[in-house]
Design a protein around this motif. Structure first.
Motif, short mmCIF file in Angstrom:
data_model
loop_
_atom_site.label_atom_id
_atom_site.label_comp_id
_atom_site.label_asym_id
_atom_site.label_seq_id
_atom_site.Cartn_x
_atom_site.Cartn_y
_atom_site.Cartn_z
N TYR A 517 0.83 -1.21 0.00
CA TYR A 517 0.00 0.00 0.00
C TYR A 517 0.86 1.26 0.00
N VAL A 518 1.88 1.27 0.86
CA VAL A 518 2.78 2.43 0.93
C VAL A 518 3.51 2.62 -0.39
N ARG A 519 3.92 1.51 -1.00
CA ARG A 519 4.62 1.58 -2.28
C ARG A 519 3.71 2.18 -3.36
N ASN A 524 4.34 8.94 -7.93
CA ASN A 524 3.90 10.22 -8.50
C ASN A 524 3.67 11.30 -7.44
N LEU A 525 4.43 11.26 -6.35
CA LEU A 525 4.27 12.29 -5.32
C LEU A 525 4.76 13.66 -5.81
N THR A 541 -1.35 20.89 -2.21
CA THR A 541 -2.14 21.22 -3.40
C THR A 541 -1.93 20.14 -4.45
N TYR A 542 -3.04 19.71 -5.07
CA TYR A 542 -2.96 18.66 -6.10
C TYR A 542 -4.11 18.85 -7.08
#
Length: 558
Positions: A517-519, A524-525, A541-542
């Motif tokens: 899940y973490v991976r 794309n952070l 912001t995204y």
């Protein structure tokens, strides 16, 4: 009449009570095999003769011939023992030498072949006739001798069996007349069907009657009516797992044994009393390993559900199921109830509360089964009660059929933001105001993620946890109650042992599911813009949306 328990003494007592007023009178019982050409009176002077007489009438009691059965309806699989079933045969006796105790594997009748008793012989003869596609008529049938000929009088096939000092010997001639089973061989009795399907049921699980009919037709080239195959299947289960009545007799001992093995476990049973008699109603089990494991290793989220048993009890298997740290099902408690109603669910939940108490932030998810809502309110009045969105929509679409409602309702259910949830419901309100009124009146429990509490750390909007448990125990639901409860206990023991061995192979502080899940979420952070206002607070912001994040409080405005 249950031929497996009815004895000559029972018949004698019944005759004496019905036909004579003198208790010390002597009663002689004789019978005639109406299928035999050479008929004569035969005295019943022992239980062995009596059982032989019952087996001679097997063809008559197993149902009408296929061509006379014009019904396309199969009996309900909810009934484990049909009241029409009446040709259950005795257990075979042990016999030394070349015997045929497993007739489904031996279709050849050889000279000097020996069988342990007359029932084994008749089953073997039926199997031989079916697999070789011919029929026969009984010329002489007595407890000590048996003669039959091919039903085609032009055929010279004949078989004779007689009781010898060393067993029963047979002399068989080659059979060569016209063969056909397509009309439904009347020698395919309930006992024969039970013999041939036993191994298939053991290997394939609970095979449906239509599938068994196709398998028998393909394997043995004989077409049988649905009701006959159904009763043969019932007898096969009885032969393997025993009678349902025996299961209830031993259920008190089972409870005491579980308590003796681990006094910390919560095990209870309830009977309905009628004078000196008592009738089984409910059974509850929560092993100490399950309740303790839930409290120290699982999130406080429990799914409740019940599935119907496929046996004579006609009750339901209820279960409380959680999820462990690796998102696998973790059974907390299970039991058998007479039906889904407020009283039975209240009893189940009171025992569940005794086993696990009321953990902080406890969530109970359900399909809103009959009586469950009231029971939860009584036993757990202050917990968060969630409703499965899949069952909610299933009820909604009975009144509002358009796909528009499907997409909007499911969108509102998965929304984490209250504004998105309200916007989607407003769109439904504009199209059909009655749909919103229906939801408010009939489904006022929590079903959207934006309304979920945060303590349980579980965002499931369906009750699939319980559905997974039902699938896990699905092949056991046709067993007698005692066998069912003990088989689930054994599955739990093996499952926990397997989990322990797998955990020893893990590396690191995170479970495999958390690592994956973490991976996934860290990809794309770079598309996220972070503007800090302090060491623990920032604005993220995204794609035109902004959220306020407070790290030390573990909060986000999303």
């Amino acid at each position: 009449m249950d031929t497996s328990s009815y004895t000559l003494e029972d018949l004698t007592e019944e005759v004496r009570n019905r036909y004579t007023s003198k208790r010390d009178s002597t009663v002689f019982i004789l019978f005639i095999d109406k299928y035999a050409v050479d008929q004569s009176f035969i005295m019943l002077d022992s239980n062995e003769n009596f059982k032989g007489m019952l087996s001679m009438g097997e063809d008559e009691v197993t149902g009408e011939p296929y061509e006379d059965d014009d019904s396309d309806q199969c009996p309900s699989e909810e009934s484990y023992h049909s009241r029409l079933s009446s040709d259950i045969e005795d257990d075979r006796l042990n016999y030394e030498g070349e015997t045929y105790s497993n007739v489904k594997r031996n279709s050849t009748m050889k000279v000097y072949s020996r069988f342990s008793n007359v029932i084994d012989f008749r089953r073997a003869l039926n199997h031989h006739a079916i697999t070789n596609e011919f029929d026969y008529f009984i010329e002489k049938s007595e407890p000590t001798r048996f003669t039959a000929r091919c039903i085609n009088m032009e055929c010279g096939w004949k078989i004779h069996a007689s009781l010898m000092e060393d067993g029963i010997t047979f002399q068989v001639q080659e059979h060569s007349c016209i063969r056909s089973n397509k009309a439904g061989n009347r020698r395919a009795t309930q006992g024969w069907i039970a013999n041939i399907v036993t191994d298939k049921l053991k290997s394939d699980g609970d095979v449906g009657v239509p599938d068994l009919m196709k398998w028998i037709s393909k394997t043995y080239n004989v077409e049988l009516p649905c009701h006959k195959v159904f009763r043969g299947k019932e007898q096969a289960y009885t032969d393997v797992y025993g009678k349902w009545e025996d299961s209830f007799v031993m259920i008190d001992d089972f409870k005491e044994e579980l308590h003796a093995r681990d006094p910390r476990s919560v095990v209870d049973i309830e009977f309905e009393k009628d004078g000196d008699k008592k009738r089984f109603l409910r059974f509850f089990i929560s092993f100490a390993a399950c309740s303790t494991g839930f409290l120290v290793g699982c999130r406080p989220n429990i799914s409740l559900d019940a599935c119907h048993l496929k046996g004579n009890f006609n009750g339901v298997l209820a279960a409380a199921t959680a999820i462990d740290g690796n998102n696998s099902i973790f059974p907390v408690a299970y039991g058998v109830l007479e039906s889904e109603n407020t009283k039975s669910w209240t009893w189940f939940l009171e025992l569940l509360e005794r086993a696990i108490g009321t953990p902080n932030g406890l969530v109970i998810s359900s399909d809103m089964q009959k009586g469950l809502e009231v029971a939860i309110t009584q036993v757990y009045p202050n917990i968060e009660h969630r409703e499965c969105i899949r069952h909610l929509y299933s009820n909604l679409k009975r009144h509002f059929h358009d796909d528009f409602f499907y997409f909007k309702l499911w969108g509102a259910a998965i929304a984490y933001c209250v504004n998105d949830h309200d916007r989607l419901l407003d769109e439904i309100d504009v199209v059909r105001k009655e749909a919103i009124t229906y939801l408010n009146d009939n489904h006022n429990k929590i079903w959207s993620r934006c309304k979920f509490g945060t303590t349980s750390k579980c965002d499931y909007i369906t009750n699939n946890i319980s559905e997974s448990f039902n699938s896990w125990v699905g092949d056991l639901r046709y067993r007698p109650v005692l066998d069912l409860l003990d088989a689930i206990r054994e599955k739990l023991m093996k499952r926990f042992d397997k989990k322990r061995r797998n955990v020893k192979k893990w590396k690191g502080s995170l479970v495999p599911m958390a690592k994956n899940y973490v991976r996934t979420i860290t990809k794309n952070l770079g598309e996220y813009a972070v503007s800090r206002s302090s060491d623990n607070r920032a604005e993220v912001t995204y794609k035109g949306k902004r959220w306020d994040v407070t790290l030390d409080e573990k909060k986000c405005s999303c």
